[in-house]
Design an enzyme around this catalytic site. Sequence first.
Site, PDB file in Angstrom:
ATOM      1  N   CYS A 131     124.368  84.500  35.556  1.00 48.24           N
ATOM      2  CA  CYS A 131     125.611  84.227  36.290  1.00 48.24           C
ATOM      3  C   CYS A 131     126.186  85.454  36.982  1.00 48.24           C
ATOM      4  O   CYS A 131     127.188  85.361  37.692  1.00 48.24           O
ATOM      5  CB  CYS A 131     126.642  83.605  35.358  1.00 48.24           C
TER       6      CYS A 131
ATOM      7  N   HIS B  64     133.040  74.357  49.504  1.00 43.84           N
ATOM      8  CA  HIS B  64     132.068  75.071  50.337  1.00 43.84           C
ATOM      9  C   HIS B  64     132.536  76.488  50.686  1.00 43.84           C
ATOM     10  O   HIS B  64     132.633  76.859  51.855  1.00 43.84           O
ATOM     11  CB  HIS B  64     131.717  74.269  51.591  1.00 43.84           C
TER      12      HIS B  64
ATOM     13  N   GLU C  92     131.618  72.681  35.216  1.00 43.63           N
ATOM     14  CA  GLU C  92     130.749  73.372  36.164  1.00 43.63           C
ATOM     15  C   GLU C  92     129.362  72.766  36.163  1.00 43.63           C
ATOM     16  O   GLU C  92     128.588  72.992  37.085  1.00 43.63           O
ATOM     17  CB  GLU C  92     130.730  74.877  35.936  1.00 43.63           C
TER      18      GLU C  92
END
Length: 142
Positions: free
Chosen positions: A23, A71, A129
């Site tokens: 991550c 986005h 997530e």
Amino acid sequence: MYYIKTSAAFDSAHFLKGYNGKCANIHGHHWVVEVKLAGDSLTDEGAKRGMLIDFGDIKHELRALARSFDHALIYEEGSLMETTIKALSSENFRLIPVPFRPTAENFARHFYELLSDKKLPVKSVKVFETPENCAEYEGGEL
């Protein structure tokens, strides 16, 4: 106590600077934000009689919040070099700096606070997530 829930989703990228694992790299998620509202009583008159809050009202607020993050590359302030930010901006990438590490836990609290600031009776916010992994924030003292 009455409870209602609704959700909205957005797609965005983030990374965790200083994290020792995958991550630390820029990666994306299909984030799902689920909000739970609570109240002791329902509206007793008018068009919204029998409702805690109109689903349309909360969905409008939550979807607008989700759209604002859609986005984009969400990054913690100070985690990218200024030259990187300028280069990405010059390519018209959408960048959203946040004053916290962009983890599901911190997003849950951030969304809780943003929705509560709109005077909505927010009980808790979950941020997924992945379909299997979520963080939840519930207001109040620990």
